[in-house]
Motif scaffolding. Structure first.
Motif, PDB file in Angstrom:
ATOM      1  N   CYS A   8     -17.118  -7.902  -3.509  1.00  0.00           N
ATOM      2  CA  CYS A   8     -17.361  -9.329  -3.289  1.00  0.00           C
ATOM      3  C   CYS A   8     -16.639  -9.870  -2.053  1.00  0.00           C
ATOM      4  N   ASP A   9     -16.955 -11.121  -1.708  1.00  0.00           N
ATOM      5  CA  ASP A   9     -16.359 -11.797  -0.542  1.00  0.00           C
ATOM      6  C   ASP A   9     -15.943 -13.216  -0.947  1.00  0.00           C
ATOM      7  N   PRO A  10     -14.978 -13.341  -1.863  1.00  0.00           N
ATOM      8  CA  PRO A  10     -14.725 -14.639  -2.494  1.00  0.00           C
ATOM      9  C   PRO A  10     -14.125 -15.702  -1.564  1.00  0.00           C
ATOM     10  N   VAL A  12     -16.938 -19.188  -2.887  1.00  0.00           N
ATOM     11  CA  VAL A  12     -17.049 -20.178  -3.951  1.00  0.00           C
ATOM     12  C   VAL A  12     -17.831 -19.612  -5.142  1.00  0.00           C
ATOM     13  N   ASP A  13     -19.064 -19.158  -4.900  1.00  0.00           N
ATOM     14  CA  ASP A  13     -19.844 -18.659  -6.043  1.00  0.00           C
ATOM     15  C   ASP A  13     -19.335 -17.301  -6.511  1.00  0.00           C
ATOM     16  N   ASP A  14     -18.724 -16.516  -5.599  1.00  0.00           N
ATOM     17  CA  ASP A  14     -18.069 -15.270  -6.024  1.00  0.00           C
ATOM     18  C   ASP A  14     -16.980 -15.594  -7.053  1.00  0.00           C
ATOM     19  N   SER A  15     -16.255 -16.695  -6.815  1.00  0.00           N
ATOM     20  CA  SER A  15     -15.147 -17.040  -7.713  1.00  0.00           C
ATOM     21  C   SER A  15     -15.661 -17.299  -9.120  1.00  0.00           C
ATOM     22  N   GLY A  38     -17.804 -11.397   4.816  1.00  0.00           N
ATOM     23  CA  GLY A  38     -19.085 -12.045   4.514  1.00  0.00           C
ATOM     24  C   GLY A  38     -18.876 -13.538   4.631  1.00  0.00           C
ATOM     25  N   ASN A  39     -18.423 -14.133   3.519  1.00  0.00           N
ATOM     26  CA  ASN A  39     -18.167 -15.578   3.561  1.00  0.00           C
ATOM     27  C   ASN A  39     -17.003 -15.924   4.487  1.00  0.00           C
ATOM     28  N   HIS A  40     -16.257 -14.911   4.863  1.00  0.00           N
ATOM     29  CA  HIS A  40     -15.181 -15.057   5.855  1.00  0.00           C
ATOM     30  C   HIS A  40     -14.992 -13.700   6.503  1.00  0.00           C
ATOM     31  N   VAL A  85     -19.891 -22.995   4.939  1.00  0.00           N
ATOM     32  CA  VAL A  85     -20.341 -23.304   3.576  1.00  0.00           C
ATOM     33  C   VAL A  85     -19.191 -23.178   2.569  1.00  0.00           C
ATOM     34  N   HIS A  86     -18.412 -22.109   2.685  1.00  0.00           N
ATOM     35  CA  HIS A  86     -17.376 -21.829   1.678  1.00  0.00           C
ATOM     36  C   HIS A  86     -16.019 -22.416   2.060  1.00  0.00           C
ATOM     37  N   GLY A  87     -15.912 -22.907   3.293  1.00  0.00           N
ATOM     38  CA  GLY A  87     -14.668 -23.524   3.740  1.00  0.00           C
ATOM     39  C   GLY A  87     -13.766 -22.541   4.466  1.00  0.00           C
ATOM     40  N   ALA A 133     -22.619  -5.676  -6.557  1.00  0.00           N
ATOM     41  CA  ALA A 133     -22.306  -6.167  -5.212  1.00  0.00           C
ATOM     42  C   ALA A 133     -22.764  -7.612  -5.082  1.00  0.00           C
ATOM     43  N   ILE A 134     -21.813  -8.486  -4.743  1.00  0.00           N
ATOM     44  CA  ILE A 134     -22.170  -9.895  -4.562  1.00  0.00           C
ATOM     45  C   ILE A 134     -21.750 -10.388  -3.173  1.00  0.00           C
ATOM     46  N   GLY A 135     -21.635  -9.464  -2.251  1.00  0.00           N
ATOM     47  CA  GLY A 135     -21.388  -9.781  -0.846  1.00  0.00           C
ATOM     48  C   GLY A 135     -22.294  -8.895  -0.002  1.00  0.00           C
ATOM     49  N   ALA A 175     -34.191 -14.453   5.927  1.00  0.00           N
ATOM     50  CA  ALA A 175     -33.250 -13.550   5.250  1.00  0.00           C
ATOM     51  C   ALA A 175     -32.172 -14.279   4.464  1.00  0.00           C
ATOM     52  N   GLU A 176     -31.845 -13.687   3.346  1.00  0.00           N
ATOM     53  CA  GLU A 176     -30.740 -14.158   2.500  1.00  0.00           C
ATOM     54  C   GLU A 176     -29.423 -13.697   3.146  1.00  0.00           C
ATOM     55  N   ALA A 177     -28.342 -14.449   2.929  1.00  0.00           N
ATOM     56  CA  ALA A 177     -27.097 -14.233   3.679  1.00  0.00           C
ATOM     57  C   ALA A 177     -26.481 -12.839   3.503  1.00  0.00           C
ATOM     58  N   ASN A 178     -26.419 -12.322   2.277  1.00  0.00           N
ATOM     59  CA  ASN A 178     -25.743 -11.027   2.102  1.00  0.00           C
ATOM     60  C   ASN A 178     -26.453  -9.913   2.866  1.00  0.00           C
ATOM     61  N   LEU A 179     -27.765  -9.996   2.922  1.00  0.00           N
ATOM     62  CA  LEU A 179     -28.519  -8.989   3.681  1.00  0.00           C
ATOM     63  C   LEU A 179     -28.474  -9.296   5.172  1.00  0.00           C
ATOM     64  N   GLY A 200     -32.016 -11.759  -6.411  1.00  0.00           N
ATOM     65  CA  GLY A 200     -32.171 -12.447  -5.132  1.00  0.00           C
ATOM     66  C   GLY A 200     -32.510 -13.922  -5.310  1.00  0.00           C
ATOM     67  N   LEU A 201     -32.831 -14.541  -4.199  1.00  0.00           N
ATOM     68  CA  LEU A 201     -33.061 -15.991  -4.210  1.00  0.00           C
ATOM     69  C   LEU A 201     -34.241 -16.403  -5.078  1.00  0.00           C
ATOM     70  N   ASN A 202     -35.224 -15.501  -5.257  1.00  0.00           N
ATOM     71  CA  ASN A 202     -36.379 -15.853  -6.098  1.00  0.00           C
ATOM     72  C   ASN A 202     -35.902 -16.292  -7.476  1.00  0.00           C
TER      73      ASN A 202
HETATM   74  C1  BDR Z   1     -24.790 -15.153  -1.095  1.00  0.00           C
HETATM   75  O1  BDR Z   1     -24.216 -15.434   0.189  1.00  0.00           O
HETATM   76  C2  BDR Z   1     -22.901 -15.882   0.041  1.00  0.00           C
HETATM   77  O2  BDR Z   1     -22.688 -17.021   0.799  1.00  0.00           O
HETATM   78  C3  BDR Z   1     -22.686 -16.142  -1.426  1.00  0.00           C
HETATM   79  O3  BDR Z   1     -21.362 -15.866  -1.832  1.00  0.00           O
HETATM   80  C4  BDR Z   1     -23.666 -15.235  -2.096  1.00  0.00           C
HETATM   81  O4  BDR Z   1     -23.126 -13.947  -2.295  1.00  0.00           O
HETATM   82  C5  BDR Z   1     -25.939 -16.106  -1.352  1.00  0.00           C
HETATM   83  O5  BDR Z   1     -26.946 -15.956  -0.438  1.00  0.00           O
END
Ligand code: BDR
Ligand code: CA
Length: 321
Positions: A8-10, A12-15, A38-40, A85-87, A133-135, A175-179, A200-202
């Motif tokens: 993960c890449d904590p 906000v939503d990872d947390s 990822g988020n940082h 987005v995550h600060g 995997a969430i990052g 594209a979604e962010a993690n990809l 995924g986003l769907n």
């Molecule tokens: C994904 O991207 C990140 O910003 C979130 O933590 C999540 O894993 C959403 O597209």
């Protein structure tokens, strides 16, 4: 009970995803948390966030946090919108609720990279470990390069938050962010593994991070208040971009806990890693026209009420410290 490495890449939503996993010990055992950019791109900051969350739940002495990739496999970090987005601190720019938090008592893995750890842990427990995997998929892509076929065969399955079929992204139009944040790693992972669940986003866009559910989390307890606080900046900025906030990462954890809440369809999923407009886009072949195995179960539908009820019931069981 499914044993997972939570990559993960904590975040906000990872947390919230980490809290949900820790709140569900009958279904999930978190063997380790591995950290990816990822988020940082400050890997220490992201690892410290993971340590903070573990410490809040009194779990820092039994779950190791292992640092991983600081940049995508094939190019420079380009996830700066994630920092927006995550600060700047990855958790919505709120003040840390614990003063002396940034210490992980498990020092055992300080000289091991996340990718090395993933390979070692999977090979030591063949068929037992799910990679959740969430990052971005960088650590897992690197693990594939290090561990090869024996590693790939020893992984139980991969459950990942990422991607989107049908051409709607969140980081880019496609594209979604993690990809999007490491399309090259994404391609390695989707090429390698025979059993992937793509959350995924769907699916995650059916789970709005609404004001109502934020208030319900807030009323639970101190950790719920923390979930409310870290989502304030996150929801505001996404609304201002016309991109309604939703529960992304916790959805992958919920799938591990309650798969009956979800519906999906098998496809062969591949990742565009060179498109001018589409880099990081996940493309699904539903009918086998590529002549390749349908390796991915793509989640397409979720029971929103069921998700919200389970999330709140489970988070309610957490106690701070
Ligand atoms: C994904 O991207 C990140 O910003 C979130 O933590 C999540 O894993 C959403 O597209
Ligand atoms: Ca994430």
């Amino acid at each position: 009970c499914e044993r997972i490495i939570l990559d993960c890449d904590p975040g906000v939503d990872d947390s919230i995803a980490i809290f949900l996993a820790l709140a569900s010990p009958d279904e999930i055992k978190v063997d380790a948390i591995t950290i990816v950019m990822g988020n940082h791109n400050d890997i220490d900051l992201l690892a410290n966030n993971a340590c903070l969350l573990l410490q809040m739940c009194n779990r820092s002495s039994d779950i190791p946090v292992i640092k991983g990739a600081k940049k995508p496999i094939a190019y420079a970090y380009h996830g700066h919108s994630g920092i927006k987005v995550h600060g700047e601190n990855g958790i919505g720019n709120i003040k840390h609720p614990i003063k002396d938090f940034n210490q992980n008592p498990i020092e055992q893995y300080k000289d091991t990279s996340a990718a090395q750890f993933i390979v070692q842990h999977v090979l030591a427990n063949p068929g037992e470990i799910t990679l959740c995997a969430i990052g971005p998929l960088t650590n897992i892509g690197l693990a594939v390069s290090i561990g090869g076929e024996r590693f790939i065969k020893s992984v139980k399955r991969v459950v990942l938050m990422g991607g989107s079929v049908g051409g709607h992204g969140n980081k880019t139009a496609a594209a979604e962010a993690n990809l999007a944040n490491d399309s090259h790693a994404g391609r390695i992972v989707f090429d390698a593994f025979p059993d992937i669940t793509m959350v995924g986003l769907n699916c995650t866009r059916q789970l709005p991070l609404s004001q109502e559910i934020r208030e319900k989390m807030r009323k639970l307890h101190a950790i719920g208040q923390f979930c409310f606080d870290i989502t304030t900046h996150y929801t505001e900025i996404l609304h201002s971009w016309n991109d309604p906030p939703c529960f992304n990462d916790p959805t992958a954890i919920m799938y591990l806990i309650k798969p009956d809440l979800f519906e999906g369809q098998r496809a062969c999923v591949d990742v565009e890693d060179s498109g001018r407009l589409t880099s990081g886009q996940t493309v699904a072949d539903w009918t086998g026209r590529w002549g390749r195995p349908l390796q991915t179960f793509v989640l397409m539908k979720v029971d929103r009420n069921g998700f919200e009820k389970e999330l709140l019931d489970r988070l309610a069981k957490l106690t701070m410290f």
